[in-house]
Design a protein around this motif. Sequence first.
Motif, PDB file in Angstrom:
ATOM      1  N   GLN A 287     -57.462 -45.093 -67.741  1.00  0.00           N
ATOM      2  CA  GLN A 287     -57.362 -43.683 -68.140  1.00  0.00           C
ATOM      3  C   GLN A 287     -56.207 -43.489 -69.105  1.00  0.00           C
ATOM      4  O   GLN A 287     -55.144 -44.095 -68.977  1.00  0.00           O
ATOM      5  CB  GLN A 287     -57.123 -42.812 -66.898  1.00  0.00           C
ATOM      6  CG  GLN A 287     -57.052 -41.330 -67.190  1.00  0.00           C
ATOM      7  CD  GLN A 287     -58.118 -40.552 -66.460  1.00  0.00           C
ATOM      8  OE1 GLN A 287     -58.521 -40.905 -65.363  1.00  0.00           O
ATOM      9  NE2 GLN A 287     -58.599 -39.488 -67.071  1.00  0.00           N
ATOM     10  N   VAL A 288     -56.431 -42.632 -70.091  1.00  0.00           N
ATOM     11  CA  VAL A 288     -55.377 -42.251 -71.020  1.00  0.00           C
ATOM     12  C   VAL A 288     -54.362 -41.381 -70.286  1.00  0.00           C
ATOM     13  O   VAL A 288     -54.732 -40.527 -69.467  1.00  0.00           O
ATOM     14  CB  VAL A 288     -55.956 -41.491 -72.227  1.00  0.00           C
ATOM     15  CG1 VAL A 288     -54.845 -40.983 -73.147  1.00  0.00           C
ATOM     16  CG2 VAL A 288     -56.920 -42.387 -72.998  1.00  0.00           C
ATOM     17  N   SER A 289     -53.089 -41.603 -70.560  1.00  0.00           N
ATOM     18  CA  SER A 289     -52.018 -40.862 -69.899  1.00  0.00           C
ATOM     19  C   SER A 289     -51.175 -40.099 -70.919  1.00  0.00           C
ATOM     20  O   SER A 289     -51.226 -40.356 -72.123  1.00  0.00           O
ATOM     21  CB  SER A 289     -51.105 -41.816 -69.115  1.00  0.00           C
ATOM     22  OG  SER A 289     -51.806 -42.497 -68.099  1.00  0.00           O
ATOM     23  N   THR A 290     -50.391 -39.174 -70.408  1.00  0.00           N
ATOM     24  CA  THR A 290     -49.421 -38.431 -71.209  1.00  0.00           C
ATOM     25  C   THR A 290     -48.189 -38.218 -70.345  1.00  0.00           C
ATOM     26  O   THR A 290     -48.305 -38.051 -69.121  1.00  0.00           O
ATOM     27  CB  THR A 290     -50.016 -37.085 -71.681  1.00  0.00           C
ATOM     28  OG1 THR A 290     -49.119 -36.460 -72.615  1.00  0.00           O
ATOM     29  CG2 THR A 290     -50.263 -36.138 -70.534  1.00  0.00           C
TER      30      THR A 290
ATOM     31  N   LEU B 161     -55.924 -32.259 -70.029  1.00  0.00           N
ATOM     32  CA  LEU B 161     -55.592 -32.430 -68.611  1.00  0.00           C
ATOM     33  C   LEU B 161     -56.601 -31.691 -67.733  1.00  0.00           C
ATOM     34  O   LEU B 161     -57.047 -32.206 -66.708  1.00  0.00           O
ATOM     35  CB  LEU B 161     -54.173 -31.923 -68.325  1.00  0.00           C
ATOM     36  CG  LEU B 161     -53.014 -32.817 -68.759  1.00  0.00           C
ATOM     37  CD1 LEU B 161     -51.697 -32.049 -68.731  1.00  0.00           C
ATOM     38  CD2 LEU B 161     -52.916 -34.045 -67.842  1.00  0.00           C
ATOM     39  N   GLU B 162     -56.959 -30.481 -68.146  1.00  0.00           N
ATOM     40  CA  GLU B 162     -57.914 -29.682 -67.380  1.00  0.00           C
ATOM     41  C   GLU B 162     -59.274 -30.368 -67.320  1.00  0.00           C
ATOM     42  O   GLU B 162     -59.965 -30.324 -66.293  1.00  0.00           O
ATOM     43  CB  GLU B 162     -58.046 -28.298 -68.017  1.00  0.00           C
ATOM     44  CG  GLU B 162     -59.053 -27.373 -67.360  1.00  0.00           C
ATOM     45  CD  GLU B 162     -58.670 -26.983 -65.939  1.00  0.00           C
ATOM     46  OE1 GLU B 162     -59.592 -26.650 -65.161  1.00  0.00           O
ATOM     47  OE2 GLU B 162     -57.466 -27.000 -65.616  1.00  0.00           O
ATOM     48  N   GLN B 163     -59.664 -31.030 -68.399  1.00  0.00           N
ATOM     49  CA  GLN B 163     -60.941 -31.741 -68.444  1.00  0.00           C
ATOM     50  C   GLN B 163     -60.914 -33.043 -67.649  1.00  0.00           C
ATOM     51  O   GLN B 163     -61.972 -33.630 -67.401  1.00  0.00           O
ATOM     52  CB  GLN B 163     -61.308 -32.077 -69.889  1.00  0.00           C
ATOM     53  CG  GLN B 163     -61.860 -30.934 -70.697  1.00  0.00           C
ATOM     54  CD  GLN B 163     -62.418 -31.415 -72.027  1.00  0.00           C
ATOM     55  OE1 GLN B 163     -62.244 -32.572 -72.421  1.00  0.00           O
ATOM     56  NE2 GLN B 163     -63.111 -30.539 -72.733  1.00  0.00           N
ATOM     57  N   GLY B 164     -59.732 -33.519 -67.297  1.00  0.00           N
ATOM     58  CA  GLY B 164     -59.618 -34.825 -66.665  1.00  0.00           C
ATOM     59  C   GLY B 164     -59.657 -35.965 -67.660  1.00  0.00           C
ATOM     60  O   GLY B 164     -59.805 -37.133 -67.280  1.00  0.00           O
ATOM     61  N   ALA B 165     -59.507 -35.647 -68.955  1.00  0.00           N
ATOM     62  CA  ALA B 165     -59.516 -36.687 -69.983  1.00  0.00           C
ATOM     63  C   ALA B 165     -58.221 -37.480 -70.006  1.00  0.00           C
ATOM     64  O   ALA B 165     -58.196 -38.610 -70.491  1.00  0.00           O
ATOM     65  CB  ALA B 165     -59.767 -36.072 -71.356  1.00  0.00           C
TER      66      ALA B 165
ATOM     67  N   ARG C 217     -60.915 -44.221 -81.248  1.00  0.00           N
ATOM     68  CA  ARG C 217     -61.875 -43.247 -81.752  1.00  0.00           C
ATOM     69  C   ARG C 217     -62.493 -42.405 -80.636  1.00  0.00           C
ATOM     70  O   ARG C 217     -62.738 -41.207 -80.816  1.00  0.00           O
ATOM     71  CB  ARG C 217     -62.982 -43.946 -82.544  1.00  0.00           C
ATOM     72  CG  ARG C 217     -62.486 -44.733 -83.746  1.00  0.00           C
ATOM     73  CD  ARG C 217     -61.587 -43.894 -84.635  1.00  0.00           C
ATOM     74  NE  ARG C 217     -61.160 -44.633 -85.824  1.00  0.00           N
ATOM     75  CZ  ARG C 217     -60.127 -44.281 -86.580  1.00  0.00           C
ATOM     76  NH1 ARG C 217     -59.419 -43.208 -86.275  1.00  0.00           N
ATOM     77  NH2 ARG C 217     -59.811 -44.990 -87.644  1.00  0.00           N
ATOM     78  N   ALA C 218     -62.759 -43.011 -79.501  1.00  0.00           N
ATOM     79  CA  ALA C 218     -63.389 -42.276 -78.405  1.00  0.00           C
ATOM     80  C   ALA C 218     -62.495 -41.138 -77.924  1.00  0.00           C
ATOM     81  O   ALA C 218     -62.949 -40.011 -77.705  1.00  0.00           O
ATOM     82  CB  ALA C 218     -63.717 -43.229 -77.258  1.00  0.00           C
ATOM     83  N   PHE C 219     -61.214 -41.424 -77.758  1.00  0.00           N
ATOM     84  CA  PHE C 219     -60.290 -40.371 -77.314  1.00  0.00           C
ATOM     85  C   PHE C 219     -60.132 -39.313 -78.397  1.00  0.00           C
ATOM     86  O   PHE C 219     -60.101 -38.106 -78.103  1.00  0.00           O
ATOM     87  CB  PHE C 219     -58.937 -40.975 -76.962  1.00  0.00           C
ATOM     88  CG  PHE C 219     -57.926 -39.941 -76.522  1.00  0.00           C
ATOM     89  CD1 PHE C 219     -58.074 -39.284 -75.315  1.00  0.00           C
ATOM     90  CD2 PHE C 219     -56.836 -39.626 -77.322  1.00  0.00           C
ATOM     91  CE1 PHE C 219     -57.157 -38.313 -74.911  1.00  0.00           C
ATOM     92  CE2 PHE C 219     -55.917 -38.669 -76.927  1.00  0.00           C
ATOM     93  CZ  PHE C 219     -56.082 -38.013 -75.715  1.00  0.00           C
TER      94      PHE C 219
END
Length: 272
Positions: free
Chosen positions: A182-185, A202-206, A256-258
Amino acid sequence: MNRPPEPTLPLSDRGLAYGDGLFETVLVRDGTPLLWSEHLARLLKGCRVLDLPPPRTEALASALAGAGPGLGVLKLVYTRGSGGRGYAPPASASPRLEAVWSSFAPDQQRWAAGVRVRRCRLRLARQPVLAGIKHLARLENVLARAEWRDPAIAEGLLEDDRGQLVEATAMNVFFLARGAEQVSTPSLDQCGVAGTLRAALLEQGAVVEAPLLADELSSCEAVWLGNSVQGVWPVARLDDSEGQPQHGWELNDVHRAFQRRAHRLLGYAGAD
């Protein structure tokens, strides 16, 4: 279309004198503000933190009505107004809301080719009371951005006094740690600005929040910068605080996907 004159604040305005206020920079497409609920949520949170009465709904609607056709950026500045004695705020505030609209075109070359960034020497002070909100006192960002003049460097990365990665000077940071799914921030509970694109992802769970030492950036599989105006820039090269190359990334399907997922929230195309 002639640009309207920019508003003028009196010298007595507390936003001008002390940074006592908030601002939002909103992407507007044909009169429709993008991520408006996220912008409004951050603005209202800032009002609670600064103990400001929230802006009137009709004042915000009037500001949005001033946006021109096509793609543009609406900057909203909300201050406590004038009054008080020294730093002491007035017992009853009379806030000012000012708005400036300008046409805008994102830098699609940075979407496609990625960007070169550098680590900044300046360290962000930790102040959890102000963390996340977009207040007007942004001298840390000004000093950090003044560290380089090279136009080939798109952004500077900021860390706190413990070496934890926080943000870029005007964008949030996203990363895929080696072996992660998973991508993090970075968490912004101590300092930094919680961007509205970041909030929507974050709200989307992305994305999820996770700590990262700035020294560990080179071990990440991918790094991006993003905000609600520019969209998402993949990071292709990382320099140290002296401008010397530290690491590079070849852009791939992960980048690209993100990027595509984030750009859908802004009505931007991908960068295939």
